[in-house]
Scaffold this motif. Structure first.
Motif, PDB file in Angstrom:
ATOM      1  N   ASP A  52     -60.204   7.549 -40.473  1.00  0.00           N
ATOM      2  CA  ASP A  52     -59.715   7.721 -41.833  1.00  0.00           C
ATOM      3  C   ASP A  52     -60.510   6.723 -42.672  1.00  0.00           C
ATOM      4  OD1 ASP A  52     -58.398   7.566 -44.273  1.00  0.00           O
ATOM      5  OD2 ASP A  52     -56.406   7.774 -43.393  1.00  0.00           O
ATOM      6  N   LYS A  53     -61.345   7.216 -43.575  1.00  0.00           N
ATOM      7  CA  LYS A  53     -62.258   6.347 -44.323  1.00  0.00           C
ATOM      8  C   LYS A  53     -61.533   5.358 -45.230  1.00  0.00           C
ATOM      9  CE  LYS A  53     -66.500   8.946 -44.436  1.00  0.00           C
ATOM     10  NZ  LYS A  53     -67.571   9.440 -45.283  1.00  0.00           N
ATOM     11  N   GLU A  54     -60.334   5.687 -45.674  1.00  0.00           N
ATOM     12  CA  GLU A  54     -59.596   4.815 -46.586  1.00  0.00           C
ATOM     13  C   GLU A  54     -58.858   3.684 -45.861  1.00  0.00           C
ATOM     14  OE1 GLU A  54     -59.396   5.179 -50.039  1.00  0.00           O
ATOM     15  OE2 GLU A  54     -60.931   6.715 -49.825  1.00  0.00           O
ATOM     16  N   LEU A  55     -58.446   3.944 -44.640  1.00  0.00           N
ATOM     17  CA  LEU A  55     -57.627   2.987 -43.892  1.00  0.00           C
ATOM     18  C   LEU A  55     -58.259   2.710 -42.532  1.00  0.00           C
ATOM     19  CD1 LEU A  55     -54.152   4.584 -44.677  1.00  0.00           C
ATOM     20  CD2 LEU A  55     -55.224   2.652 -45.838  1.00  0.00           C
ATOM     21  N   ASN A  56     -57.888   1.638 -41.911  1.00  0.00           N
ATOM     22  CA  ASN A  56     -58.375   1.310 -40.565  1.00  0.00           C
ATOM     23  C   ASN A  56     -57.546   2.043 -39.521  1.00  0.00           C
ATOM     24  OD1 ASN A  56     -60.540  -0.479 -41.115  1.00  0.00           O
ATOM     25  ND2 ASN A  56     -59.048  -2.027 -41.737  1.00  0.00           N
ATOM     26  N   VAL A  57     -57.717   3.358 -39.492  1.00  0.00           N
ATOM     27  CA  VAL A  57     -56.990   4.222 -38.566  1.00  0.00           C
ATOM     28  C   VAL A  57     -57.982   5.183 -37.937  1.00  0.00           C
ATOM     29  CG1 VAL A  57     -55.228   6.030 -38.379  1.00  0.00           C
ATOM     30  CG2 VAL A  57     -54.819   4.067 -39.866  1.00  0.00           C
ATOM     31  N   THR A  58     -57.858   5.388 -36.641  1.00  0.00           N
ATOM     32  CA  THR A  58     -58.630   6.403 -35.936  1.00  0.00           C
ATOM     33  C   THR A  58     -57.661   7.458 -35.420  1.00  0.00           C
ATOM     34  OG1 THR A  58     -60.288   4.779 -35.263  1.00  0.00           O
ATOM     35  CG2 THR A  58     -60.235   6.846 -34.032  1.00  0.00           C
ATOM     36  N   CYS A  59     -57.989   8.726 -35.677  1.00  0.00           N
ATOM     37  CA  CYS A  59     -57.149   9.839 -35.219  1.00  0.00           C
ATOM     38  C   CYS A  59     -57.902  10.631 -34.151  1.00  0.00           C
ATOM     39  CB  CYS A  59     -56.803  10.760 -36.385  1.00  0.00           C
ATOM     40  SG  CYS A  59     -55.715  10.003 -37.606  1.00  0.00           S
ATOM     41  N   VAL A 134     -47.964   5.209 -42.047  1.00  0.00           N
ATOM     42  CA  VAL A 134     -48.830   6.290 -42.499  1.00  0.00           C
ATOM     43  C   VAL A 134     -48.581   7.474 -41.569  1.00  0.00           C
ATOM     44  CG1 VAL A 134     -51.204   6.982 -42.988  1.00  0.00           C
ATOM     45  CG2 VAL A 134     -50.538   4.580 -43.231  1.00  0.00           C
ATOM     46  N   VAL A 135     -48.370   8.645 -42.158  1.00  0.00           N
ATOM     47  CA  VAL A 135     -48.070   9.851 -41.392  1.00  0.00           C
ATOM     48  C   VAL A 135     -49.237  10.819 -41.542  1.00  0.00           C
ATOM     49  CG1 VAL A 135     -46.477  11.789 -41.109  1.00  0.00           C
ATOM     50  CG2 VAL A 135     -45.606   9.544 -41.814  1.00  0.00           C
ATOM     51  N   TYR A 136     -49.739  11.318 -40.415  1.00  0.00           N
ATOM     52  CA  TYR A 136     -50.819  12.299 -40.404  1.00  0.00           C
ATOM     53  C   TYR A 136     -50.254  13.618 -39.888  1.00  0.00           C
ATOM     54  CZ  TYR A 136     -53.951   8.386 -41.096  1.00  0.00           C
ATOM     55  OH  TYR A 136     -54.593   7.286 -41.617  1.00  0.00           O
TER      56      TYR A 136
END
Length: 162
Positions: A52-59, A134-136
């Motif tokens: 996720d380019k906005e947050l430090n999250v990998t999905c 954060v919910v994906y």
């Protein structure tokens, strides 16, 4: 004239079969075969990851892909089956959350075509400020009628251990 129409459809199929996504850094982790096809690739489950380019999250996503002759010519339609899991991979500040939320209640962070023209798989992000999460949401849509099949992943913001 019919030959030109078929060639145009084949060309459009090859273009529409490409993956479109918000991040250029798609991580292809692998696949498993689910059905043997004599012509073209086997039906399979693909496993990919993206940031996720906005947050430090990998999905990480898993989704079904149809193989066979229809895939070769770009006319296949993948099923709406898919799964998602996301993890925090770095610090996420309140400012990061606010910036991401300013773009709207939900934001598309991933999209891939799953048919020639009318169907796609998407991941959208929602921010729960009250619970610092954060919910994906992973789902498929179609121009006329979408699918109720969906999957979610919730990332609880944790900056204590980062």
């Amino acid at each position: 004239m019919k030959v030109k129409g078929v060639m145009l459809a084949l060309g459009l199929g090859l273009l529409a079969n490409t993956t479109v996504q918000a991040s250029d850094d798609l991580i292809r982790l692998g696949s498993v075969s689910t059905k043997w096809n004599a012509l073209g690739k086997n039906d399979r489950i693909e496993v990919v990851g993206f940031q996720d380019k906005e947050l430090n999250v990998t999905c990480y996503l898993s989704y079904a892909e149809k193989g066979g002759l229809k895939e070769v010519v770009g006319l296949e339609e993948d099923t709406s089956d898919g799964s998602i899991h996301c993890v925090q991979t770095g610090k996420i500040s309140d400012d990061d959350l606010n910036k991401a939320a300013k773009k709207g209640q939900k934001e598309q962070v991933f999209k891939r075509k799953t048919s020639l023209l009318f169907k796609s798989m998407q991941v959208v992000r929602f921010i729960d400020f009250e619970n610092k999460a954060v919910v994906y949401l992973n789902y498929s849509d179609r121009v006329i009628e979408g699918s109720p099949k969906n999957s979610i992943s919730v990332v609880k913001i944790n900056n204590n251990s980062q």
